[in-house]
Design a protein around this motif. Structure first.
Motif, short mmCIF file in Angstrom:
data_model
loop_
_atom_site.label_atom_id
_atom_site.label_comp_id
_atom_site.label_asym_id
_atom_site.label_seq_id
_atom_site.Cartn_x
_atom_site.Cartn_y
_atom_site.Cartn_z
N ASP A 26 0.76 -6.56 6.04
CA ASP A 26 -0.35 -7.01 6.88
C ASP A 26 0.14 -7.84 8.07
O ASP A 26 -0.37 -7.72 9.18
N SER A 27 1.18 -8.64 7.83
CA SER A 27 1.65 -9.54 8.88
C SER A 27 2.90 -9.05 9.61
O SER A 27 3.35 -9.70 10.56
N LEU A 28 3.47 -7.93 9.19
CA LEU A 28 4.71 -7.46 9.80
C LEU A 28 4.78 -5.94 9.74
O LEU A 28 4.67 -5.35 8.66
N ARG A 29 4.99 -5.32 10.88
CA ARG A 29 5.14 -3.86 10.96
C ARG A 29 6.40 -3.55 11.75
O ARG A 29 6.53 -3.96 12.91
N LEU A 30 7.32 -2.84 11.09
CA LEU A 30 8.57 -2.44 11.73
C LEU A 30 8.88 -0.99 11.36
O LEU A 30 8.71 -0.60 10.21
N SER A 31 9.36 -0.25 12.33
CA SER A 31 9.82 1.10 12.01
C SER A 31 11.08 1.00 11.16
O SER A 31 11.76 -0.04 11.12
N ALA A 32 11.41 2.09 10.53
CA ALA A 32 12.63 2.12 9.70
C ALA A 32 13.86 1.86 10.56
O ALA A 32 14.77 1.12 10.14
N LEU A 33 13.91 2.44 11.76
CA LEU A 33 15.09 2.27 12.60
C LEU A 33 15.24 0.83 13.08
O LEU A 33 16.33 0.27 13.03
#
Length: 115
Positions: free
Chosen positions: A47-54
């Motif tokens: 909910d508080s953090l979104r990052l792509s795998a790369l």
């Protein structure tokens, strides 16, 4: 097309694919640093953090002391690697760092540069 890859690049794709499958995430990624160490990651979707795998894999390399990247790989259903992801690779590895994009089955779709 994957058969023509360097064995170390094929390893990156295998690690990225395994991470995606094991963690049941939309993307898996792997990067190789200047010493040959590899870092793998999946998509982070909190909910508080979104990052792509790369971007996550690049962050793991930086946090572990890597000073450069030799190559990166992403396994995804996407047709391209987003500019923000390539920018993270470029920040650590430079504009010419290869970024491999493969489908969920591990088949290489494209080889880009961090540009």
């Amino acid at each position: 097309m994957t058969d023509a890859l360097d064995p170390e690049d094929r390893k990156l794709l295998t690690l990225a694919r395994a991470t995606r499958a094991r963690n049941a995430v939309p993307e898996g990624a792997a990067v190789r640093d200047e010493t040959g160490r590899t870092y793998v990651a999946g998509t982070v979707a909190l909910d508080s953090l979104r990052l792509s795998a790369l971007r996550t894999a690049v962050a793991m390399a930086v946090a572990s002391g890597a000073t450069s990247l030799e190559a990166a790989a992403v396994v995804s259903e996407a047709d391209t690697v987003p500019d923000a992801d390539r920018a993270a690779v470029r920040d650590l590895g430079g504009a010419g760092t290869p970024v491999l994009l493969a489908g969920p089955d591990g088949t290489l779709r494209d080889t880009l540069t961090a540009g």
